[in-house]
Design an enzyme around this catalytic site. Structure first.
Site, PDB file in Angstrom:
ATOM      1  CE  LYS A   1     112.115  40.219 -11.107  1.00 51.34           C
ATOM      2  NZ  LYS A   1     112.152  40.346  -9.637  1.00 51.34           N
TER       3      LYS A   1
ATOM      4  NE  ARG B   1     112.898  11.779 -18.597  1.00 46.63           N
ATOM      5  CZ  ARG B   1     111.814  11.925 -19.368  1.00 46.63           C
ATOM      6  NH1 ARG B   1     110.964  10.952 -19.476  1.00 46.63           N
ATOM      7  NH2 ARG B   1     111.618  13.030 -20.054  1.00 46.63           N
ATOM      8  CB  THR B   2     117.110  15.113 -13.955  1.00 48.81           C
ATOM      9  OG1 THR B   2     117.342  14.377 -15.155  1.00 48.81           O
ATOM     10  CG2 THR B   2     118.386  15.182 -13.139  1.00 48.81           C
TER      11      THR B   2
ATOM     12  NE  ARG C   1     118.892  18.764 -16.751  1.00 54.33           N
ATOM     13  CZ  ARG C   1     118.147  17.752 -17.200  1.00 54.33           C
ATOM     14  NH1 ARG C   1     117.048  18.009 -17.884  1.00 54.33           N
ATOM     15  NH2 ARG C   1     118.493  16.509 -16.975  1.00 54.33           N
TER      16      ARG C   1
ATOM     17  CG  HIS D   1     122.508  13.923 -17.340  1.00 53.02           C
ATOM     18  ND1 HIS D   1     122.285  13.973 -15.971  1.00 53.02           N
ATOM     19  CD2 HIS D   1     121.272  13.855 -17.926  1.00 53.02           C
ATOM     20  CE1 HIS D   1     120.975  13.943 -15.752  1.00 53.02           C
ATOM     21  NE2 HIS D   1     120.348  13.875 -16.911  1.00 53.02           N
TER      22      HIS D   1
HETATM   23  N1   CP Z   1     117.043  11.955 -18.928  1.00 47.55           N
HETATM   24  C1   CP Z   1     116.777  13.190 -18.493  1.00 47.55           C
HETATM   25  O1   CP Z   1     117.681  13.927 -18.101  1.00 47.55           O
HETATM   26  O2   CP Z   1     115.452  13.510 -18.483  1.00 47.55           O
HETATM   27  P1   CP Z   1     114.853  14.919 -18.028  1.00 47.55           P
HETATM   28  O3   CP Z   1     115.330  15.939 -19.027  1.00 47.55           O
HETATM   29  O4   CP Z   1     113.358  14.740 -18.034  1.00 47.55           O
HETATM   30  O5   CP Z   1     115.385  15.237 -16.656  1.00 47.55           O
END
Ligand code: CP
Length: 304
Positions: free
Chosen positions: A78, A50-51, A100, A128
Site C-alpha cells: 500500500k 535459501r537465505t 533483504r 550479501h
Molecule cells: N544465494 C541466495 O541469496 O539465495 P536466495 O536468493 O534463494 O536467498
C-alpha cells in the site's frame, strides 16, 4: 559485533570466530536454548529461498521467536515506506532484524530506526555478507584451508552483491581471486579490491575453486552480452572446462544451461548443496555472535 551490514565490518579474527562457531554448530540437530526469549524479525523485500529459510531455521534452532514479513502481502503493497515499516515493527522490540532489500543501504536505514542488531541479507548489488561467510566455510570444509586458495569467480560480477562480499572475504583470509567474464560484466577498476581479472574462460584452469555467478537478468537495464546462448558458449561452465577435483560453487538459484551445465551442477565436484547446508550453520553462528556473544559454545552445549 553490533550489526553485520558488510564484510567490511569484519576483521580476520571475526571471520575466524564465526567460522569456528559454525563448525561447532554444523550437524547439531537438537534445539539449543541460546536465544530463548529473543525475537528475530525477518524482513524480505526481494525474493529468496535459501537465505530466508536458513535464517528462519537458524533462529528457531537457537530457540528464538521468529516473525517474518515479506513485502508482498504486507502494507508495503500500500506504499508504506521502509522507515515506517521498521518504526512500526520496532514496537515489538525485536533483538535482531534480518533484511533483504533491492536498495543499496537499506540495512543501514533499518539500523538507524530500530534498536535491533541488523543483518544484511542482501541489499541491491552491494553486499550479501552471510553468503560470503558460508562460502568461506564451505571452501574450508572441502579443501581444508583458505589461505593461499585460488578462487575464480565467473560471470556477472557487475550486478552481483555475492561477488563484492566474497572478494572482500577472500582478501581478508589471504586467498587469491580471479574474476573471469565478458568485459561488460566486470566493473572497471575492480582490481583495486585486491583481485585479478581475465576475459577468457581458460583463466579458470589454474583455480582450486570455480565460483559461478548467476546471470542476473532482472538487474540488467540493457544488453550486456549478445545473447544468453552466446554467453553460455563462451563462459558457461561445462564438464569440458573443469578438471576432476576442481571444486565448483554457485550461490543459487542456478540457471542450468546458461552459466552452468547441469552435469557440472550435479557432478561429484559440485559444492552447491553443501553451500546450502553451510548456510544454516553459518547463520546460526552469526545470530549467536550478535545476540549471545558472551555465552561460549561450551556453555551453550552445557545448558542444552
Ligand atoms: N544465494 C541466495 O541469496 O539465495 P536466495 O536468493 O534463494 O536467498
Amino acid at each position: 559485533m553490533r550489526h553485520l551490514l558488510s564484510i567490511a565490518d569484519l576483521g580476520r579474527d571475526d571471520v575466524e570466530r564465526i567460522l569456528e562457531t559454525a563448525g561447532a554448530l554444523q550437524g547439531v540437530e537438537d534445539k539449543l536454548p541460546t536465544l530463548q526469549g529473543k525475537l528475530v524479525l525477518s524482513l524480505f523485500f526481494e525474493s529468496s529461498t535459501r537465505t530466508s529459510s536458513s535464517f528462519e531455521l537458524a533462529a528457531k534452532r537457537l530457540s528464538a521467536d521468529v516473525m517474518s514479513l515479506k513485502a508482498v502481502g504486507s502494507s508495503v503493497d500500500k506504499g508504506e515506506s521502509l522507515k515506517d515499516t521498521v518504526l512500526t515493527l520496532a514496537q515489538y522490540e525485536p533483538h535482531a532484524i534480518v533484511v533483504r532489500h533491492p536498495q543499496i543501504g537499506a540495512p543501514q536505514v533499518v539500523a538507524r530506526h530500530s534498536g535491533a542488531a541488523v543483518v544484511n541479507a542482501g541489499d541491491g548489488k552491494h553486499q550479501h555478507p552471510t553468503q560470503a561467510l558460508l562460502d568461506l566455510f564451505t571452501m574450508r570444509e572441502a579443501l581444508g584451508r583458505l589461505e593461499g586458495l585460488h578462487v575464480a569467480i565467473v560471470g556477472d560480477v557487475l550486478h552481483s552483491r555475492v561477488a563484492r562480499s566474497l572478494i572482500q572475504a577472500l582478501v581478508l583470509v589471504g586467498a587469491r581471486t580471479t574474476l573471469v567474464g565478458p568485459p561488460t560484466l566486470i566493473p572497471r577498476g575492480i582490481e583495486a579490491m585486491g583481485c585479478e581479472t581475465a576475459s577468457e574462460i581458460d583463466a579458470i584452469a589454474a583455480a582450486d575453486v570455480v565460483y559461478v555467478l548467476r546471470m542476473q537478468q532482472e538487474r540488467m537495464e540493457s544488453a550486456y552480452v549478445p545473447s544468453l546462448r552466446e554467453y553460455a558458449a563462451r563462459w558457461g561452465i561445462t564438464p569440458e572446462r573443469v578438471r576432476p577435483g576442481q571444486k565448483v560453487m554457485h550461490p543459487g538459484p542456478i540457471n542450468r544451461g546458461v552459466e552452468i551445465d547441469g552435469r557440472v551442477a550435479d557432478g561429484p565436484d559440485s559444492l552447491i548443496l553443501e553451500q546450502v547446508r553451510s548456510g544454516l550453520a553459518v547463520r546460526m553462528a552469526v545470530l549467536h555472535d550478535l545476540l549471545a556473544p558472551r555465552l561460549t559454545l561450551h556453555e551453550t552445549a552445557a545448558v542444552a
